[in-house]
Design an enzyme around this catalytic site. Structure first.
Site, short mmCIF file in Angstrom:
data_model
loop_
_atom_site.label_atom_id
_atom_site.label_comp_id
_atom_site.label_asym_id
_atom_site.label_seq_id
_atom_site.Cartn_x
_atom_site.Cartn_y
_atom_site.Cartn_z
N ARG A 147 -3.85 12.34 9.49
CA ARG A 147 -3.87 10.98 8.98
C ARG A 147 -3.08 10.11 9.94
O ARG A 147 -2.01 10.51 10.41
CB ARG A 147 -3.23 10.91 7.58
CG ARG A 147 -3.34 9.55 6.93
CD ARG A 147 -2.58 9.45 5.64
NE ARG A 147 -1.17 9.19 5.89
CZ ARG A 147 -0.32 8.86 4.91
NH1 ARG A 147 -0.73 8.80 3.65
NH2 ARG A 147 0.96 8.63 5.19
N HIS A 219 -4.25 2.37 1.12
CA HIS A 219 -3.23 2.22 0.07
C HIS A 219 -3.47 1.04 -0.84
O HIS A 219 -2.53 0.29 -1.16
CB HIS A 219 -1.85 2.12 0.73
CG HIS A 219 -0.82 2.97 0.03
ND1 HIS A 219 0.06 2.46 -0.89
CD2 HIS A 219 -0.57 4.29 0.10
CE1 HIS A 219 0.84 3.42 -1.34
NE2 HIS A 219 0.48 4.54 -0.77
N GLU A 243 -9.05 6.07 2.92
CA GLU A 243 -8.52 6.36 1.59
C GLU A 243 -8.05 5.09 0.89
O GLU A 243 -7.49 4.18 1.51
CB GLU A 243 -7.35 7.32 1.75
CG GLU A 243 -6.56 7.61 0.52
CD GLU A 243 -5.39 8.52 0.83
OE1 GLU A 243 -5.41 9.18 1.88
OE2 GLU A 243 -4.46 8.54 0.04
N GLU A 269 -5.84 9.13 -6.14
CA GLU A 269 -4.48 9.65 -6.34
C GLU A 269 -3.76 8.96 -7.49
O GLU A 269 -2.84 9.54 -8.06
CB GLU A 269 -3.66 9.55 -5.06
CG GLU A 269 -3.31 8.17 -4.61
CD GLU A 269 -2.50 8.19 -3.32
OE1 GLU A 269 -2.97 8.76 -2.32
OE2 GLU A 269 -1.40 7.64 -3.32
N GLU A 346 -4.23 17.41 1.49
CA GLU A 346 -3.08 16.70 2.08
C GLU A 346 -1.87 17.61 2.02
O GLU A 346 -1.61 18.24 0.99
CB GLU A 346 -2.79 15.42 1.30
CG GLU A 346 -1.54 14.71 1.79
CD GLU A 346 -1.30 13.39 1.11
OE1 GLU A 346 -1.91 13.15 0.06
OE2 GLU A 346 -0.53 12.58 1.63
N TRP A 409 1.03 -2.35 -3.38
CA TRP A 409 1.80 -1.66 -2.33
C TRP A 409 1.05 -0.46 -1.84
O TRP A 409 0.42 0.26 -2.62
CB TRP A 409 3.16 -1.23 -2.89
CG TRP A 409 3.93 -0.43 -1.88
CD1 TRP A 409 4.56 -0.91 -0.76
CD2 TRP A 409 4.07 0.99 -1.84
NE1 TRP A 409 5.11 0.12 -0.05
CE2 TRP A 409 4.83 1.27 -0.69
CE3 TRP A 409 3.63 2.04 -2.66
CZ2 TRP A 409 5.18 2.60 -0.33
CZ3 TRP A 409 3.96 3.33 -2.32
CH2 TRP A 409 4.75 3.59 -1.18
C1 CS2 Z 1 0.15 8.32 -0.29
C2 CS2 Z 1 1.31 8.75 -1.13
O1 CS2 Z 1 0.05 10.56 0.40
C3 CS2 Z 1 -0.61 9.54 0.20
O2 CS2 Z 1 -1.82 9.44 0.36
O3 CS2 Z 1 -0.72 7.43 -0.92
O4 CS2 Z 1 2.35 9.05 -0.27
C4 CS2 Z 1 1.80 7.74 -2.14
O5 CS2 Z 1 2.28 6.59 -1.46
C5 CS2 Z 1 2.91 8.37 -2.96
O6 CS2 Z 1 2.41 9.53 -3.56
C6 CS2 Z 1 3.41 7.43 -4.03
O7 CS2 Z 1 4.38 8.09 -4.81
MG MG Z 2 -2.72 7.79 -0.40
#
Ligand code: CS2
Ligand code: MG
Length: 409
Positions: A147, A219, A243, A269, A346, A409
């Protein structure tokens, strides 16, 4: 066999984790992850005040019935807090069932469908030089998919990039939550981001070639049209997935994105039930399911979603940040090893301190993860070590735009 004890532990080695431990009258224990980044105590209270007593004297073998009971008997359904609590019970019962059967959980789920679970690492950099070094570091660690997140000129603090940490020469700290009683405010500028990201992937492709599977996390920050624009502009660089390109509370938002770009899309997620993602799967609006066992109610519902997704050739891309504990991570490794429609996992390795509390059974070799063959989930929870790290409040950051408007965020 009956459930004799159900205990909740909140510990904070490198970050806050919520763990449920169920003990049977035969002395068999099972553990589950109930960690919800920034809202840990809400889940701990939901378990301690409303769930644990409902488990006492129950038969630990009835995983499906217990899941349905906890989901339906509360009357109030779904939501991240409820589903993280149910997830912990579900994982703990699968852990117990594996230990009683003398089998690793993946064997109870139908056995292994592959040698191991291909994983992706995380490269980031405040500029191309640091980003390229970070990519090389991940390649040296054995990752075969990476990533890529970078700073954006004009944006001071950005998710996924250790611009500020790297100025002190430290690697990106995977944990985005900041300890304290208030969330940290970060800044965002979509137009600057949309201009910059394609130039980064062009440079990465020129440096590392066309083969390396590259991923990027939007995000949740773009509108569907902006996401379509980014997806289209990244097509020449052949991403493995883009993503969270846009918030998906309204699943129809992905129809617009899908109409304009063939860049593969991964999402999920922040989802906590099949109803958050079923239309995205059925309408082929996504390519990868990004849900995490911990946030989605556990192994039981995530397996159902992946079986449903198999009919639409949608694959797994389970969320695996440091705020999914080693228990939750193991739970989805067992599931990922067994389902047919596996995509990519991941992997943000947990810190040394976290591993003092959670003794992991997984292996990571040559880019592949394996949960191990210890009966159950294969993770041991060290209560004494956990007691050395009391809860330490932490919040995820939030964004504001240049005019002060709060943004995703
Ligand atoms: C992120 C996460 O890993 C990812 O894809 O979106 O790190 C996310 O920011 C955190 O899980 C939030 O707690
Ligand atoms: Mg993510």
């Amino acid at each position: 066999m009956r459930i004799e004890k159900a205990e909740v532990f909140v510990t904070s080695p490198s970050r806050n984790f919520v763990t449920l431990r169920i003990t049977t009258d035969d002395g068999v224990t099972g553990i589950g992850d109930a960690t919800l980044n920034g809202r840990e105590l809400a889940v701990a209270a939901y378990l301690k005040e409303h769930v644990c007593q409902l488990l006492l004297d129950k038969d630990p073998s009835t995983i499906e019935d217990t899941w349905q009971f906890l989901y339906r008997a509360s009357y109030w359904r779904r939501g991240p807090v409820t589903m993280a609590a149910i997830a912990a019970v579900d994982m703990a019962l699968w852990d117990i069932k594996g230990k009683v059967a003398g089998l690793p959980v993946y064997q109870l789920l139908g056995g292994a469908s592959r040698r191991g679970c291909r994983a992706y690492g995380h490269a980031s950099g405040r500029d191309l030089e640091h980003l390229f070094d970070s990519i090389r570091e991940e390649l040296d660690l054995g990752y075969k998919s990476i990533r890529v997140q970078t700073s954006v000129p004009g944006i001071e603090k950005l998710y996924g990039v250790a611009a500020q940490e790297q100025s002190t020469g430290e690697r990106y700290d995977f944990e985005p939550a900041n300890r304290g009683t208030q969330p940290v405010e970060e800044d965002w500028d979509t137009r600057a981001y949309l201009r910059h990201v394609p130039t980064v992937f062009e440079a990465v492709r020129n440096e590392f070639g066309p083969e390396l599977p590259l991923l990027h996390d939007g995000h949740h920050r773009m509108t569907p049209r902006e996401a379509a624009q980014l997806g289209k502009s990244l097509e020449p660089f052949d991403l493995y997935w883009l993503e969270d390109c846009t918030p998906a509370e309204s699943q129809e938002a992905l129809r617009l994105v899908r109409q304009h770009t063939t860049t593969p899309l991964a999402i999920g997620e922040v989802f906590n039930s099949v109803y958050d993602i079923k239309d995205l799967i059925q309408e082929q609006l996504i390519d990868f399911v990004r849900c995490a066992s911990t946030h989605f109610g556990g192994i039981t519902p995530l397996r159902k979603v992946m079986n449903f997704a198999e009919m639409y050739q949608v694959r797994s891309g389970f969320h695996g940040p440091t705020d999914v504990s080693p228990i939750g991570f193991a739970a989805q490794l067992h599931l990922g090893l067994s389902i047919h429609n596996y995509g990519l996992q991941e992997y943000m390795p947990h810190s040394r301190l976290t591993r003092e509390v959670f003794h992991e059974g997984l292996t990571f070799e040559n880019g592949y993860l394996h949960p191990g063959d210890t009966p159950g989930l294969g993770v041991e929870f060290d209560e004494t070590a956990a007691g050395r790290f009391p809860y330490d409040q932490a919040y995820l950051p939030y964004n504001r735009l240049a005019d002060g408007t709060v943004h995703n965020w």
